[in-house]
Write a protein that holds these residues in place. Sequence first.
Motif, short mmCIF file in Angstrom:
data_model
loop_
_atom_site.label_atom_id
_atom_site.label_comp_id
_atom_site.label_asym_id
_atom_site.label_seq_id
_atom_site.Cartn_x
_atom_site.Cartn_y
_atom_site.Cartn_z
N GLY A 15 39.95 -35.97 -56.34
CA GLY A 15 39.91 -35.43 -54.98
C GLY A 15 38.67 -35.94 -54.29
O GLY A 15 38.12 -36.98 -54.67
N THR A 16 38.19 -35.21 -53.30
CA THR A 16 36.94 -35.61 -52.67
C THR A 16 35.77 -35.25 -53.58
O THR A 16 35.89 -34.36 -54.44
CB THR A 16 36.74 -34.92 -51.32
OG1 THR A 16 36.54 -33.50 -51.54
CG2 THR A 16 37.94 -35.12 -50.41
N PHE A 17 34.65 -35.94 -53.39
CA PHE A 17 33.48 -35.64 -54.23
C PHE A 17 33.11 -34.17 -54.14
O PHE A 17 32.89 -33.51 -55.16
CB PHE A 17 32.29 -36.50 -53.80
CG PHE A 17 31.02 -36.13 -54.52
CD1 PHE A 17 30.78 -36.59 -55.80
CD2 PHE A 17 30.07 -35.30 -53.93
CE1 PHE A 17 29.62 -36.22 -56.49
CE2 PHE A 17 28.92 -34.93 -54.60
CZ PHE A 17 28.69 -35.39 -55.89
N ALA A 18 33.04 -33.64 -52.93
CA ALA A 18 32.55 -32.27 -52.74
C ALA A 18 33.47 -31.26 -53.42
O ALA A 18 33.00 -30.34 -54.09
CB ALA A 18 32.41 -31.96 -51.25
N GLU A 19 34.78 -31.41 -53.24
CA GLU A 19 35.67 -30.40 -53.82
C GLU A 19 35.74 -30.50 -55.34
O GLU A 19 35.95 -29.50 -56.03
CB GLU A 19 37.06 -30.48 -53.20
CG GLU A 19 37.86 -31.73 -53.51
CD GLU A 19 39.25 -31.69 -52.88
OE1 GLU A 19 39.72 -30.60 -52.53
OE2 GLU A 19 39.87 -32.77 -52.74
N CYS A 20 35.53 -31.69 -55.88
CA CYS A 20 35.59 -31.87 -57.34
C CYS A 20 34.30 -31.46 -58.03
O CYS A 20 34.33 -30.84 -59.09
CB CYS A 20 35.91 -33.32 -57.68
SG CYS A 20 37.56 -33.86 -57.23
N VAL A 21 33.16 -31.80 -57.43
CA VAL A 21 31.89 -31.54 -58.11
C VAL A 21 31.63 -30.04 -58.24
O VAL A 21 30.97 -29.59 -59.18
CB VAL A 21 30.72 -32.26 -57.40
CG1 VAL A 21 30.28 -31.51 -56.15
CG2 VAL A 21 29.56 -32.47 -58.36
N LEU A 22 32.17 -29.26 -57.32
CA LEU A 22 32.00 -27.80 -57.38
C LEU A 22 32.62 -27.19 -58.62
O LEU A 22 32.24 -26.09 -59.03
CB LEU A 22 32.64 -27.14 -56.15
CG LEU A 22 31.81 -27.03 -54.88
CD1 LEU A 22 32.59 -26.26 -53.83
CD2 LEU A 22 30.48 -26.36 -55.15
N LEU A 23 33.59 -27.86 -59.23
CA LEU A 23 34.35 -27.28 -60.33
C LEU A 23 33.72 -27.53 -61.70
O LEU A 23 34.19 -26.99 -62.71
CB LEU A 23 35.78 -27.83 -60.32
CG LEU A 23 36.58 -27.63 -59.03
CD1 LEU A 23 38.00 -28.16 -59.21
CD2 LEU A 23 36.60 -26.17 -58.62
#
Length: 428
Positions: free
Chosen positions: A115-123
């Motif tokens: 996905g996008t960096f921001a939405e993936c890194v949060l997980l």
Amino acid sequence: MENPGVGLLTDHYELTMVSAALRDGTADRRCVFEVFARRLPTGRRYGVVAGTARLMELLRDFRFTEAELEFLRARGVIDEPTADWLSRYRFTGDIDGYAEGELFFPGSPILTVAGTFAECVLLETLVLSVLNHDCAIAAAAARMVTAARGRTVIEMGARRSHEEAAVAAARAAYLAGFEYTSNLAAGARYGIPTAGTAAHAFTLLHDDERTAFASQVAAHGKSTTLLVDTYDIGQGIRNAIEVAGPELRAIRIDSGDLAVLAQHSRDLLDSLGATETKIIVSGDLDEYAIAALAAEPVDIYGAGTAVVTGSGAPTAGLVYKLVEVDGRPVVKRSENKATVGGRKVAVRRHKPTGTATEEVVVSQGVPDYQANDRPLQQSYLVGGEPVPLPTLSAARDHLRQCLISIPWEGLKLSAGDPAIPVSVIPAG
């Protein structure tokens, strides 16, 4: 703040990265993260995938409330643009991975998050928290089931774990082949059969052992299990059969030299006509203790502390690493922590007889499929939407078949190489 939600099951640094990426314009770059183990815990020859379905349930509720955003603002963790972005956060990417109950080895891409960096890194933190715990428990439990050689194993470790971790551990142990749990919350959430009878406290409550046994049998019938080692085991068995008769379902021994006591107990039960009464043993059992009892007349094992703590390996050692940005493989080159860039596709290779021979992992491409290859990855989320998953019962069956497929050396409890090798083929 009282009862923060799933969104705050996140490390501080994940939000600082999101804030910086939003500011510099890289937050929406398309990225691929992978979960894998660089090595197995010492002495282990395989890992077991568990917890992925639990993770998908948690991701469904991964949101940020206004109260949580205010907490983050007050702590200086986020600025207003980041708070606005988080208020609308929904994971819209794709998640693929190995099925629950699948075996994994060093380098196996057991989960892929795109996905996008921001939405993936949060997980990252949530993904690793769930999978590192559940995979560790499942691997330890699978070794215990193998050591039990077809005899029943009961999970009874709730009193040695965090209350929520205990429920997750019971699920992972059941996936690995345990037949019952003592944890009622796990029974209610996941439909796991539950079992349990009485502790020493119940015997000590009464004026004598015989009275305690009579009370238990009066309440629960002869299908109950009587704990016979509060005082003298031999007399305890005599009291149990005197009260319940030879139709008593089982006795339990929770201390002492279990090998010697099991044999003496079997001889005594048989002499009293209770030839069908089963013997349950418990008390700090791990896979090695269970294996040591293989030749003894034990019918059921109860495992507690060892299973909920991963039997010495409480984490699976999984990592969550960025491997691709905008279709370009990225590689971490740190000493002893290097990664292979690019999104991976994995297959398990087998002989015509069904015995697994190796795992082939290809970066940014597809394997050269052979006749007896089995693809290892399935979809969990597509465009943020969940895909129907196999049941917990199906995961149990899958693991059973996987364990049958690996070379017999891979089931040994002694230290050694992984059960099968993994060949990782880099991009280009």
